[in-house]
Scaffold this active site. Structure first.
Site, PDB file in Angstrom:
ATOM      1  N   LYS A 279     -12.739 -44.763  -4.726  1.00  0.00           N
ATOM      2  CA  LYS A 279     -12.274 -43.372  -4.717  1.00  0.00           C
ATOM      3  C   LYS A 279     -12.854 -42.664  -5.947  1.00  0.00           C
ATOM      4  O   LYS A 279     -12.864 -43.241  -7.033  1.00  0.00           O
ATOM      5  CB  LYS A 279     -10.738 -43.391  -4.755  1.00  0.00           C
ATOM      6  N   GLU A 366       7.643 -42.668   5.971  1.00  0.00           N
ATOM      7  CA  GLU A 366       8.790 -41.760   5.826  1.00  0.00           C
ATOM      8  C   GLU A 366      10.014 -42.247   6.591  1.00  0.00           C
ATOM      9  O   GLU A 366      11.143 -42.150   6.093  1.00  0.00           O
ATOM     10  CB  GLU A 366       8.398 -40.344   6.293  1.00  0.00           C
ATOM     11  N   ARG A 394       8.726 -36.203   9.984  1.00  0.00           N
ATOM     12  CA  ARG A 394       8.492 -37.531  10.558  1.00  0.00           C
ATOM     13  C   ARG A 394       9.781 -38.331  10.701  1.00  0.00           C
ATOM     14  O   ARG A 394       9.882 -39.223  11.506  1.00  0.00           O
ATOM     15  CB  ARG A 394       7.586 -38.335   9.611  1.00  0.00           C
TER      16      ARG A 394
HETATM   17  C1  LIG Z   1       2.915 -38.397   6.817  1.00  0.00           C
HETATM   18  C2  LIG Z   1       2.219 -38.148   5.517  1.00  0.00           C
HETATM   19  N1  LIG Z   1       2.750 -38.612   4.373  1.00  0.00           N
HETATM   20  C3  LIG Z   1       2.124 -38.378   3.199  1.00  0.00           C
HETATM   21  C4  LIG Z   1       0.951 -37.690   3.161  1.00  0.00           C
HETATM   22  C5  LIG Z   1       0.283 -37.353   1.824  1.00  0.00           C
HETATM   23  N2  LIG Z   1      -1.001 -38.047   1.724  1.00  0.00           N
HETATM   24  C6  LIG Z   1      -2.165 -37.442   1.965  1.00  0.00           C
HETATM   25  S1  LIG Z   1      -3.468 -38.438   1.776  1.00  0.00           S
HETATM   26  C7  LIG Z   1      -2.484 -39.708   1.288  1.00  0.00           C
HETATM   27  C8  LIG Z   1      -3.084 -41.005   0.884  1.00  0.00           C
HETATM   28  C9  LIG Z   1      -3.885 -41.602   1.951  1.00  0.00           C
HETATM   29  O1  LIG Z   1      -4.444 -42.768   1.450  1.00  0.00           O
HETATM   30  P1  LIG Z   1      -5.643 -43.434   2.210  1.00  0.00           P
HETATM   31  O2  LIG Z   1      -5.357 -43.459   3.662  1.00  0.00           O
HETATM   32  O3  LIG Z   1      -5.920 -44.731   1.571  1.00  0.00           O
HETATM   33  O4  LIG Z   1      -6.833 -42.427   1.993  1.00  0.00           O
HETATM   34  P2  LIG Z   1      -7.649 -42.065   0.662  1.00  0.00           P
HETATM   35  O5  LIG Z   1      -7.133 -40.747   0.204  1.00  0.00           O
HETATM   36  O6  LIG Z   1      -7.429 -43.151  -0.332  1.00  0.00           O
HETATM   37  O7  LIG Z   1      -9.038 -41.965   1.094  1.00  0.00           O
HETATM   38  C10 LIG Z   1      -1.152 -39.346   1.310  1.00  0.00           C
HETATM   39  C11 LIG Z   1      -0.027 -40.212   0.932  1.00  0.00           C
HETATM   40  C12 LIG Z   1       0.432 -37.219   4.377  1.00  0.00           C
HETATM   41  N3  LIG Z   1      -0.700 -36.519   4.436  1.00  0.00           N
HETATM   42  N4  LIG Z   1       1.073 -37.477   5.537  1.00  0.00           N
END
Ligand SMILES: Cc1ncc(C[n+]2csc(CCOP(=O)(O)OP(=O)(O)O)c2C)c(N)n1
Length: 616
Positions: A279, A366, A394
């Site tokens: 990242k 969630e 959710r």
């Molecule tokens: C239901 C939900 N909960 C929380 C989030 C906030 N959120 C956005 S991206 C993310 C992290 C995602 O991590 P990953 O899938 O590993 O992707 P990366 O950003 O590391 O590429 C979170 C928690 C969201 N978008 N949707």
């Protein structure tokens, strides 16, 4: 390369590997420069540039279905599909969306914003393709954070059973927004450490197939392959799901990625390509472990410093909530804090640092987080679950079935309530009032300022039952004061005279804005701070009815099932006939843009309110 000239990704197929790397460098530079001006999701995008180039090299996104999970990491996809020129408008009103958007491009076949929908959607595309005897590839792209969510695991369960062909790009950077949590992460870790045997196997197979002797060797290898695989090769959790596993692959090595994707294309059924990425690759944020660079506001490229910072005596609502909880938890050992993957967004770092044994990051889960809180409450703890309004959606059934029905002592801190601005329709916190209002036992409140917000946290921690405290994304002036218990269901009269022209009833951030306007202009208007959205202050409503002056109920959330509807229902049932004007958001999804512009466009801004009030 001039990225602004890219119209679609076809040009990629003619480039050499070296040229693809040059393109990656140009895109990286472009994204850093561009996001430094507009803000946006920086580190997730910098981590997937090579991977996205390799995908577009191997697939035809005009026909194949590339589905980014969440969609926050689709900037390189946007650039390669002809949208570089729109980046100066990123996340602004009528500008480029920060997520995949079907209206923007034929290359966007899916939209999200909430996590972990990509695999279920991909299965839908794959099954529809099979039913229609079409031949496109289905390519969900999912991160190691998103894949731990229950919905993604439910999808894998069915993908493995139905065996429809799809190529899952698994982007493993070991980070959700901040460090990924949970035991599945360890499972991925074992895979990360394993040798990329099956890629070598793919090469080996191709080479052996080239001549007759090789084919004989290949045949004998096949007969021992399965037994061998289970003894020597740990293909991990994905094998259990009946999904072919390829990897791990270095997600910044374009040549290896192309090889892996081409190999996956030849396999029948679902394949997962495990790509290891970093990242924030290639910028100062490369080693960020706390998620500070996940979503950024404009910054100075040279030193990474934000261009704007909070004035000295200001605090964000989220920070205020955390600080109050930290204080209260000192004398109350039962207070525990839960977040579904949002430690940094919800500003919970201090609580996690101070009380590590009473702090729980559930990952993007969630529904589980809500029932976990319910279980803790049933066992006598006082859980505070901090959750963004839009992600709370959710877990609606859990709030209903597991918390409110049993009348459990769970406090829900609803962060990002109301309009959130640049993230747009998937993230605006506009639905929670309407949803929660319908649930018996639920108290819903929103303070007018940080002082009241803190008092609500204190009140909730001394109350027994489900209690939802809303607070907006904003930051406000703050001065530490002694905490006060608030009377549940009691509103506050800020201006009140019996001969006023009308009364404005509002809540949250709007209260101060209206207060200042009335004050500055010496208007004869009453102002009521409706701090509790449930229960209502029925005594005060009766008093207002007796004044027999028009009411303006001013909300910046959805009108449907909002405060005004509750008040109208109350008056209706009592046969009270008052002139009531409702200001709020109509029945539609609100686009992205600055909160200021959105308030104007949605006709919920202060000018509109006082234009109406002046006519009464
Ligand atoms: C239901 C939900 N909960 C929380 C989030 C906030 N959120 C956005 S991206 C993310 C992290 C995602 O991590 P990953 O899938 O590993 O992707 P990366 O950003 O590391 O590429 C979170 C928690 C969201 N978008 N949707």
């Amino acid at each position: 390369m001039d990225l602004l000239k890219i119209k679609d990704p076809k040009f990629l197929k003619k480039l050499s590997i070296k040229e693809l790397y040059n393109l990656a460098d140009d895109i990286r530079q472009f994204e850093i420069e561009s996001i430094s001006k507009t803000g946006g999701h920086l580190s997730s995008n910098l981590g997937v540039i090579e991977l996205t180039i390799a995908m577009h090299y191997c697939f035809d996104s005009a026909k194949d279905k590339i589905i980014f999970d969440v969609g926050h990491q689709s900037y390189t996809h946007k650039i390669l599909t002809g949208r570089a020129k729109d980046f100066p408008t990123l996340r602004q009103y009528q500008g480029l969306s920060g997520f995949q958007k079907r209206k923007e491009s034929i290359h966007d076949v899916w939209e999200a914003g909430h996590s972990s929908t990509s695999l279920s959607a991909a299965l839908g595309f794959a099954i529809a393709r099979d039913m229609d005897h079409k031949d496109y590839n289905v390519v969900p792209f999912i991160g190691d954070g998103a894949i731990t969510n229950g919905m993604a695991l439910e999808a894998l369960n069915q993908i493995g059973a139905l065996k429809s062909k799809m190529i899952i790009i698994f982007n493993d950077n070991q980070m959700s927004i901040s460090k990924n949590s949970g035991i599945l992460n360890e499972s991925f870790n074992k895979l990360r450490m394993s040798k990329p045997y099956n890629l070598i196997k793919g090469d080996l197979k191709q080479n052996l197939q080239k001549n007759e002797n090789g084919k004989v060797i290949l045949k004998s290898l096949r007969s021992v392959k399965d037994g061998f695989k289970h003894v020597v090769i740990n293909e991990g959790i994905f094998d259990e799901f009946n999904i072919n596993y390829l990897g791990p692959v270095d997600g910044h090595n374009i040549k290896e990625l192309i090889k892996a994707i081409n190999l996956a294309k030849k396999k029948d059924g679902p394949v997962i390509i495990h790509c290891i990425t970093k990242k924030g690759k290639g910028y100062l944020c490369e080693n960020d472990q706390n998620g500070k660079w996940h979503g950024v506001s404009p910054f100075n490229v040279a030193n990474g410093k934000a261009l704007k910072s909070l004035p000295k005596n200001y605090k964000s609502n989220s920070q205020a909530v955390c600080d109050t909880l930290v204080d209260l938890a000192k004398n109350d050992k039962d207070i525990v804090c839960i977040t579904p993957a949002m430690i940094s967004g919800s500003k919970l770092e201090n609580f996690f640092k101070e009380y590590p044994k009473r702090s729980f990051d559930t990952g993007i889960a969630e529904e589980h987080a809500m029932v976990f809180a319910a279980g803790l409450a049933a066992a006598g703890k006082k859980p505070f679950i901090s959750i963004y309004s839009s992600f709370l959606q959710r877990a609606y059934d859990q709030v209903n079935h597991d918390i409110c029905r049993m009348n459990l002592n769970v406090t829900i801190g609803i962060d990002r309530a109301g309009l959130v601005g640049a993230d747009g329709p998937t993230h605006h916190g506009l639905f929670d009032v309407g949803l929660l209002k319908a649930l018996p036992n639920m108290v819903i409140a929103q303070g007018k300022d940080i002082e009241e917000l803190n008092n609500l946290v204190y009140t909730a921690m001394n109350y027994c039952g489900p209690f939802a405290i809303r607070y907006s994304k904003g930051a406000y002036p703050f001065e530490k004061k002694e905490l006060q218990l608030l009377e549940i269901g009691k509103w506050e009269k800020l201006f009140y005279e019996s001969n006023a022209n009308c009364s404005i009833l509002t809540y949250g951030d709007n209260v101060d804005i209206v207060y200042n306007k009335i004050m500055t202009n010496q208007l004869h208007i009453n102002l009521i701070n409706c701090i509790f959205l449930k229960p209502l202050d029925y005594q005060l409503l009766d008093e207002l009815a007796a004044l027999n002056k028009p009411l303006i109920i001013y909300e910046s959330d959805l009108l449907i099932n909002g405060l005004a509807e509750s008040i109208l229902a109350y008056y209706n049932d009592k046969n009270i006939n008052l002139k009531i004007i409702r200001i709020g958001i109509k029945d539609h999804y609100v686009t992205h843009g600055s909160i200021k512009i959105l308030r104007e466009v949605e006709k919920i801004d202060i000018n509109y309110l006082f234009e109406i009030a002046s006519k009464l």
